[in-house]
Design an enzyme around this catalytic site. Structure first.
Site, PDB file in Angstrom:
ATOM      1  N   THR A 189      59.238  68.760  41.218  1.00 55.20           N
ATOM      2  CA  THR A 189      58.377  67.726  41.816  1.00 55.20           C
ATOM      3  C   THR A 189      58.710  66.415  40.703  1.00 55.20           C
ATOM      4  OG1 THR A 189      56.524  68.857  40.431  1.00 55.20           O
ATOM      5  CG2 THR A 189      56.557  69.232  42.709  1.00 55.20           C
ATOM      6  N   LYS A 215      60.032  75.532  37.691  1.00 53.95           N
ATOM      7  CA  LYS A 215      59.884  74.300  37.470  1.00 53.95           C
ATOM      8  C   LYS A 215      58.452  73.944  36.982  1.00 53.95           C
ATOM      9  CE  LYS A 215      57.253  72.075  39.953  1.00 53.95           C
ATOM     10  NZ  LYS A 215      56.093  71.640  39.687  1.00 53.95           N
ATOM     11  N   THR A 236      52.166  72.264  38.289  1.00 54.86           N
ATOM     12  CA  THR A 236      52.232  73.750  38.458  1.00 54.86           C
ATOM     13  C   THR A 236      53.568  74.142  37.915  1.00 54.86           C
ATOM     14  OG1 THR A 236      51.006  73.417  40.602  1.00 54.86           O
ATOM     15  CG2 THR A 236      52.286  75.391  40.384  1.00 54.86           C
ATOM     16  N   GLU A 327      56.269  65.906  31.035  1.00 53.56           N
ATOM     17  CA  GLU A 327      56.127  64.595  31.569  1.00 53.56           C
ATOM     18  C   GLU A 327      56.122  63.562  30.608  1.00 53.56           C
ATOM     19  OE1 GLU A 327      54.149  65.595  36.038  1.00 53.56           O
ATOM     20  OE2 GLU A 327      52.750  64.835  34.089  1.00 53.56           O
ATOM     21  N   ASN A 457      51.235  60.249  35.415  1.00 56.34           N
ATOM     22  CA  ASN A 457      49.820  60.824  35.923  1.00 56.34           C
ATOM     23  C   ASN A 457      49.048  59.937  36.728  1.00 56.34           C
ATOM     24  OD1 ASN A 457      50.152  63.906  35.834  1.00 56.34           O
ATOM     25  ND2 ASN A 457      50.806  63.160  33.720  1.00 56.34           N
ATOM     26  N   SER A 462      50.830  57.972  44.263  1.00 57.58           N
ATOM     27  CA  SER A 462      51.129  56.631  44.827  1.00 57.58           C
ATOM     28  C   SER A 462      52.854  56.542  45.207  1.00 57.58           C
ATOM     29  CB  SER A 462      50.853  55.534  44.037  1.00 57.58           C
ATOM     30  OG  SER A 462      51.502  55.569  42.710  1.00 57.58           O
TER      31      SER A 462
END
Length: 462
Positions: A189, A215, A236, A327, A457, A462
C-alpha cells in the site's frame, strides 16, 4: 483557530529542517530461484482495486497432493476485518490445513458489515476453484489491506482470481523469482519496496527452504495471537511464510505464536494496531516424503525447537523490513531492555519506549534526550518494581565503537553531546536499558517520527 495552524506549524518546525527519508530500495534484491521452497506457485496482478494500475491481488497455491499444515496469528483488535474472521473460520473447519492464500491490497474490507463477509467468502470460493476438482470447500485463507470502511469491487477481484484458472490465457502463476516478487508487490500500500526474503536451513542433515513476504509502513503496532484468542484493543501488517518442511499443524501454530511474539509483535511504527493484521505460515512437506520426518513438538522437542528458532529468526528479518520502510522514517532503532524479572516485563518496557512520541520525535531531531527514555521506562507497571538506583541507559553505535553511557545506576553521566549527536545521526542505532533486576531480556524495533509521516497520513485517502 484553524487559521492559526499554518503559522503555528511554521513556528514549531523552524528549528529543525525537514530531512528526506534515506533510500530504501537496497533492502530489496533478486533472490536465486533455488532458495525458494518447493511445491508453491504464485503471482501478483492488477485486478482494478488501485486507481494507479499497481498490482493489487496476490494468489499463492500449494501444489502438493495433501493440504499444507497452516498456522496463523491475527489481530486482537475488537473490530476484526471480514478476512480475519473468515480465515479464522477456515482454519477451524479445516483442522489447521490449507492449500491457498489470496491477498488484496487497496481495500481493507474492514467494518463493511454483511457485504464484507460475503465478499471475503467469495474470494475463498473463487480461489478454492483454482485448486481443481479434488479440493474441498474452504481450503483458502484470505487477507486484505487498505482503507477501512470501504467495500471491495468484488466483481473485479473475482475476475482477477479467475484469470489464474488452468484454462485461462492470462494465467501467470509461477515459482521463479519474478512470480514471488510480483506477489510481494501486490501486498503493498504505502510501502516503498516489496518485502521478500528466502533462506535455506538444515535439521539433522535434511535441507529445508523457507520464503516469505510481508507489507506494512503505517498503522503498525501489532498485537497478534492464535485464532479465536480474546485480547485487548490497540497501514496494516500482513505477512505470509511458506516452507517445504513437514510440520504438524499443532506444532506449526506453537512455533508461529512464539516467533510472532519475538518479531511482528515486537515492532512499532506509530503505535496503532490495525483491524487486519495477519501472519500466515504454510508448511507443505514437499521436502520430506517420509511421514516420520514430520516435525512435531511432542515427539521430538529438539527438532521442533530448531525449526521454531529458524522460523523466529526469519520472522524477525521480515518484521524489521516493515520498520525500515516506516512511513517517513529516517531511522531504524533497536530498543534493548535487559535485566528484567520476566520476558514480559522487558517486552512491555521496550514497547513503551518504542511508541513514545516524545522519544521518536527526539530521535528525528537528533536530540539525545535520555530523560524521555527514562520516563517511558518508569511508566510501565511490572511484576517486580524498578529500583531507580540500578537502572542504566546507553546509546549503542552500530559501527562497533564503544557504547555511550547516558545514565549509570540511576546517576546521570556527563554526556559528550557531540558524540551523542554523531551516534544518533546515523540511520541505524540502538537504545539499551539495563534494569538490574533479573536476567530476562527483550528487543523491539521502531523508527522515528518525521514531518513526512504527518504528510503521508494527512493525505492517505486523497
Amino acid at each position: 483557530m484553524s487559521a492559526r495552524l499554518p503559522a503555528l506549524w511554521k513556528r514549531l518546525s523552524s528549528t529543525i529542517s525537514p530531512r528526506p527519508a534515506p533510500p530504501k530500495a537496497h533492502h530489496h534484491a533478486p533472490i536465486r530461484e533455488a532458495a525458494f521452497p518447493n511445491g508453491y506457485v504464485l503471482t501478483g496482478l492488477h485486478c482494478g482495486i488501485k486507481k494507479t494500475g499497481a498490482l493489487d491481488l496476490a494468489v499463492i497455491l500449494s501444489t502438493t497432493p495433501k493440504p499444507a499444515s497452516a498456522a496463523a496469528c491475527f489481530t486482537r483488535n475488537a473490530f476484526k476485518a471480514a478476512p480475519v474472521v473468515v480465515s479464522e473460520e477456515v482454519l477451524q473447519r479445516s483442522a489447521s490445513t490449507a492449500r491457498a492464500l489470496v491477498v488484496n491490497s487497496g481495500c481493507a474490507n474492514a467494518v463493511t458489515g454483511k457485504q464484507g463477509m460475503e465478499d471475503a467468502w467469495a474470494m475463498v470460493r473463487a480461489t478454492d476453484a483454482l485448486l481443481g476438482h479434488s479440493a474441498k470447500e474452504s481450503e483458502t485463507l484470505v487477507m486484505s489491506t487498505g482503507v477501512i470502511g470501504q467495500t471491495l469491487p468484488i466483481c473485479k477481484v473475482l475476475a482477477g482470481i479467475e484469470s489464474q484458472s488452468s484454462d485461462s490465457q492470462t494465467k501467470s502463476l509461477g515459482s521463479d523469482f519474478t512470480a514471488w516478487e510480483r506477489a510481494a508487490k501486490a501486498f503493498m500500500t504505502t510501502d516503498t519496496f516489496p518485502k521478500l526474503r528466502a533462506r535455506t536451513f538444515s535439521i539433522d542433515g535434511r535441507e529445508y527452504k523457507m520464503a516469505g513476504m510481508d507489507k506494512g509502513a503505517g498503522m503498525i503496532h501489532p498485537d497478534m495471537g492464535p485464532p479465536r484468542m480474546a485480547g485487548q484493543l490497540h497501514a496494516t501488517l500482513l505477512g505470509c511464510i511458506m516452507t517445504d518442511a513437514a510440520v504438524s499443524p499443532r506444532s506449526l501454530q506453537s512455533a508461529l505464536t512464539y516467533a510472532v511474539d519475538r518479531s511482528f509483535n515486537s515492532i512499532s511504527v506509530d503505535g496503532d494496531m490495525s483491524t487486519n493484521d495477519t501472519i500466515v505460515v504454510l508448511a507443505n512437506g514437499s521436502a520430506a516424503s517420509d511421514p516420520a520426518a514430520e516435525i512435531d513438538e511432542e515427539r521430538d522437542p529438539r527438532t521442533y525447537q530448531i525449526f521454531r528458532d529458524e522460523l523466529t529468526t526469519f520472522a524477525a528479518d521480515l518484521a524489521q523490513l516493515v520498520v525500515r520502510d516506516g512511513e517517513g522514517a529516517t531511522k531504524f532503532v533497536t530498543v534493548s531492555v535487559n535485566g528484567a524479572a520476566t520476558y514480559e516485563d522487558a517486552h512491555r518496557i521496550a514497547s513503551r519506549i518504542s511508541t513514545s512520541a516524545l522519544v521518536k520525535t527526539a530521535l528525528y531531531g537528533q536530540d539525545a534526550n535520555w530523560g524521555r527514555i527514562l520516563a517511558a521506562t518508569g511508566s510501565v507497571p511490572l511484576s517486580v518494581p524498578i529500583d531507580p538506583t540500578r537502572v542504566s541507559v546507553s546509546f549503542i553505535p552500530t559501527d562497533g565503537s564503544p557504547a555511550l553511557p547516558l545514565l549509570v545506576n540511576g546517576e546521570p553521566e556527563t554526556v559528550d553531546e557531540a558524540r551523542a549527536k554523531e551516534i544518533i545521526s546515523v540511520e541505524d542505532l540502538e537504545i539499551e536499558v539495563q534494569l538490574g533486576i533479573g536476567s530476562e531480556n527483550a528487543k523491539y524495533w521502531t523508527c522515528d517520527f518525521s514531518y513526512e509521516y504527518v504528510r503521508i497520513n494527512g493525505d492517505y485517502r486523497s
